[in-house]
Enzyme design. Structure first.
Site, PDB file in Angstrom:
ATOM      1  N   TRP A 105       0.831  -1.203   0.000  1.00 46.02           N
ATOM      2  CA  TRP A 105       0.000   0.000   0.000  1.00 46.02           C
ATOM      3  C   TRP A 105       0.862   1.248   0.000  1.00 46.02           C
ATOM      4  CZ3 TRP A 105      -4.494  -0.790  -1.772  1.00 46.02           C
ATOM      5  CH2 TRP A 105      -5.206  -1.947  -1.462  1.00 46.02           C
ATOM      6  N   ASP A 175      -1.110   6.884   6.574  1.00 45.38           N
ATOM      7  CA  ASP A 175      -2.170   5.970   6.148  1.00 45.38           C
ATOM      8  C   ASP A 175      -2.329   4.952   7.280  1.00 45.38           C
ATOM      9  OD1 ASP A 175      -3.809   4.008   5.128  1.00 45.38           O
ATOM     10  OD2 ASP A 175      -2.553   3.542   3.382  1.00 45.38           O
ATOM     11  N   LYS A 199     -11.636  -1.708   7.767  1.00 41.97           N
ATOM     12  CA  LYS A 199     -10.846  -2.659   8.555  1.00 41.97           C
ATOM     13  C   LYS A 199     -11.173  -2.536  10.049  1.00 41.97           C
ATOM     14  CE  LYS A 199      -8.029  -2.957   4.672  1.00 41.97           C
ATOM     15  NZ  LYS A 199      -7.319  -2.117   3.704  1.00 41.97           N
TER      16      LYS A 199
HETATM   17  C1  LIG Z   1      -6.891  -1.615   2.597  1.00 42.64           C
HETATM   18  C2  LIG Z   1      -5.827  -0.592   2.575  1.00 42.64           C
HETATM   19  C3  LIG Z   1      -5.805   0.438   1.619  1.00 42.64           C
HETATM   20  C4  LIG Z   1      -6.808   0.530   0.489  1.00 42.64           C
HETATM   21  O1  LIG Z   1      -8.013   0.953   0.951  1.00 42.64           O
HETATM   22  P1  LIG Z   1      -9.247   1.249  -0.055  1.00 42.64           P
HETATM   23  O2  LIG Z   1     -10.242   1.829   0.887  1.00 42.64           O
HETATM   24  O3  LIG Z   1      -9.651  -0.061  -0.640  1.00 42.64           O
HETATM   25  O4  LIG Z   1      -8.785   2.193  -1.074  1.00 42.64           O
HETATM   26  C5  LIG Z   1      -4.810   1.386   1.726  1.00 42.64           C
HETATM   27  N1  LIG Z   1      -3.888   1.334   2.680  1.00 42.64           N
HETATM   28  C6  LIG Z   1      -3.867   0.345   3.611  1.00 42.64           C
HETATM   29  C7  LIG Z   1      -2.810   0.333   4.664  1.00 42.64           C
HETATM   30  C8  LIG Z   1      -4.840  -0.643   3.579  1.00 42.64           C
HETATM   31  O5  LIG Z   1      -4.822  -1.628   4.486  1.00 42.64           O
END
Ligand SMILES: *Cc1c(COP(=O)(O)O)cnc(C)c1O
Length: 366
Positions: A105, A175, A199
């Site tokens: 990511w 993030d 999540k």
């Molecule tokens: C799941 C995830 C993403 C992507 O998220 P979306 O909402 O599907 O765009 C980005 N960064 C991390 C760390 C993730 O776990």
């Protein structure tokens, strides 16, 4: 009835939600108390929804101890749209953005930022298959970087920053999609935090953004050249109601915040998450049959990644665990093996059950 038909859901996301939250959603789905219609039917301009939005924000502020000079935004487009919105709003022409590349990511975030400006990879552990978090000595920051981007938990590889990197006075952008509110977070050390909800925070469809006021000024300067919907300043000025927000997802996020507060907040859930993860890492470390992907000092509390002696055994593990009522344990294709995602809402009895299953599997196949 609902309880007895639920499997143990180890999915990396969308992921398990707290059962009391699901039960409340079910009980109030047809008619919200005091409103007389479903949350799915309510206008986003209604008093009913405004109350829900304000209460959700207030609870998020309480849970995260968010200082007053930060705005809380409810956006759409997932964390992936933030990969673009961050540089579009915060990376002025001629400046450099630093990226700490610790997984898939983080790589995607850096790649997207390159479309909008100059990016410097300030650290990467790619050569070690992202099995660890960089040491301070591995990190080379640009002196006047526009910001430093990090990924607090690497969902696919199963590693997590144990402490925030020292970035001097540079704005830190995090993030936190896969470990948001899983442990105490020091918001004041960040300039911007974003997390897709699916999540740890709620269902898919809403992205939480926490942004410091000076970053909004930067966004205001960039906004003239941006599509309206891509400006943080626009969303902040309109209190996340410029257009129709994801009403249902915000509502559920609000219920999850109440559940989190009732569970004792971040210190409390952090202790539970430590204990849950320790149980699975103990199984991994016990005999050498299982091999953890992450280096012990970089292990994630949310996503536990491990391999078995052979790929055939891994396939058997997936098959037998599915039959035993464990869902979603197959690892991401880029790492292989197994991955147990055990977010806030994942019940501890499911962790105990998996630990028992791992011991039994080893006894049979080891
Ligand atoms: C799941 C995830 C993403 C992507 O998220 P979306 O909402 O599907 O765009 C980005 N960064 C991390 C760390 C993730 O776990």
């Amino acid at each position: 009835m609902l309880t007895t038909t639920r499997v143990f859901n180890f999915s990396a996301g969308p992921a398990v939600l707290p059962l009391p939250v699901l039960e409340q959603v079910r009980d109030h789905l047809v008619s919200l108390p005091g409103v007389g219609m479903s949350i799915l039917e309510v206008s986003h301009r209604s008093k009913a929804f405004e109350d829900i939005l304000h209460e959700t924000e207030a609870d998020i502020r309480t849970v995260g101890r968010i200082p007053g000079h930060y705005k809380v935004l409810f956006l759409q487009g997932g964390a992936s749209l933030q990969f673009a919105m961050v540089p579009m709003n915060l990376l002025p022409p001629g400046q450099t953005a630093d990226y700490l590349v610790t997984g898939a990511w983080a790589e995607k975030a850096a790649k997207e930022a390159k479309r909008f400006g100059h990016v410097h990879v300030a650290a990467t552990t790619q050569a070690e298959k992202f099995a660890r978090i960089p040491e301070p000595a591995d990190i080379s920051l640009t002196k006047d970087a526009a910001y430093v981007h990090m990924t607090s938990n690497n969902t696919i590889f199963g590693t997590e920053w144990k402490a925030l990197p020292d970035v001097g006075g540079l704005p830190l952008v995090g993030d936190t999609s896969s470990d948001m509110f899983s442990r105490p977070i020091d918001v004041s050390r960040h300039a911007l935090i974003y997390a897709g909800a699916q999540k740890n925070l709620g269902p898919a469809g809403v992205t939480l953004v926490i942004i410091r006021d000076d970053m909004l000024e930067r966004s205001a300067n960039a906004s003239a050249g941006l599509a309206t919907m891509l400006s943080y300043k626009l969303h902040a000025d309109n209190e996340s109601l410029y257009n129709t927000p994801p009403v249902f997802a915000v509502y559920i996020m609000g219920l999850v915040m109440k559940w989190l507060l009732e569970a004792g907040g971040l210190e409390s859930i952090g202790r539970v998450n430590e204990r849950k993860a320790a149980k699975l890492y103990a199984e991994i470390d016990r005999s050498g049959f299982y091999r953890g992907h992450a280096r012990p000092d970089s292990r994630s509390l949310m996503n536990i990644t491990f391999r078995l002696p052979t790929e055939d055994l891994e396939k058997t593990f997936v098959k037998e665990s599915t039959a035993a009522g464990f869902d979603g344990l197959k690892g991401h294709r880029s790492v292989g093996g197994l991955r147990a995602s055990i977010y806030n809402a994942f019940p501890e009895e499911g962790v105990d059950a998996l630990a028992g299953f791992m011991r039994e599997f080893e006894r049979k196949h080891g």
